[in-house]
Design an enzyme around this catalytic site. Sequence first.
Site, PDB file in Angstrom:
ATOM      1  N   TYR A   1       0.959  -1.080  -0.042  1.00  0.00           N
ATOM      2  CA  TYR A   1      -0.129   0.073   0.039  1.00  0.00           C
ATOM      3  C   TYR A   1       1.067   1.222   0.075  1.00  0.00           C
ATOM      4  O   TYR A   1       1.569   1.526   0.974  1.00  0.00           O
ATOM      5  CB  TYR A   1      -0.973  -0.094   1.318  1.00  0.00           C
TER       6      TYR A   1
ATOM      7  N   LYS B   1      -1.499  -1.218  -3.909  1.00  0.00           N
ATOM      8  CA  LYS B   1      -2.535  -0.006  -4.052  1.00  0.00           C
ATOM      9  C   LYS B   1      -1.759   1.434  -4.194  1.00  0.00           C
ATOM     10  O   LYS B   1      -1.027   1.617  -3.240  1.00  0.00           O
ATOM     11  CB  LYS B   1      -3.347  -0.094  -2.624  1.00  0.00           C
TER      12      LYS B   1
END
Length: 303
Positions: free
Chosen positions: A137, A165
Amino acid sequence: MKPPTGTWATVLLPIDEDDDLRWEHVGEQLDHLIGAGVDGVYTGGSAAEFWTQSEAEVDRLAELVAARCRTAGVPFQIGCAHPSPQVALDRLRRARELAPDAVQVILPDWFTVTDREAVAFLRRLADEAAPVPLVLYNPPHAKRVLTPAGYQRLCEEIPEIIGLKVGDGDDAWYEAMRPVMKRVSVFVPGHHLASGHRRGAAGAYSNVACLHPRAAVAWWQAIRDGHPDAMSVEARLNAFFGEFIQPLQHEYCNAALDKLLAAIGGWSTIGTRLRWPYFGVPAEHAEALRAVARERLPDFTSP
């Protein structure tokens, strides 16, 4: 393990006036997300205020999500993010025992890591998590936002990474990300999903699912099926976000805005309160925006 795709929904924290978690509302939220047909559920992202959770809360939330999702046959990922690499490693070790489809991690962010340190960090996490893969992420507000070349290097060095992400970019960014997208699932902001999917993105850990999970699932199906209205939906979402949500970033963090979206969508009892010292958007402002959304985004608001 099959790389993730589609619209994934985060578990938001329902917070009471004493800063305690309202666990009964967590269960209600999970029932709603699973019932909406999202492609997966995850814990421990920014929207879930991962940095405010005690270790006992992290574990209880992960266990609850794992049990509900496993019973329903819904994929799930456990967020193990923390600014401290040592705490992140401990969270990952405990999450591994729940056999999630992946664990989500961030790069340590008190001091910005070098390339060598990023590889050393992720290599240790991948070894400890095995056979569970990693999702990195790396949002736009990270202290170090990687370049497409940086993502490619990490994915080559750490093949256990199955997803990213990220915040996306322009056409040049997508072109530079093509080698990465051939290796892993790249998840872009939810309100860019139609245009992102056209250019190779696999899905979204979705702020649009915060707004209305059932509508977000229907939109993803239209995107996946190549429906001609999918791009016009994105245009309406971005117009609403640009006029009413993004200006609030000067005063509120992204977690507050995701809770605001849930309040606007009207599907949940989560509320807009954040844990101290952060402020949520006042409920009366959320209600005013909900009235606007009923006109601008009727398909993304509950009656």
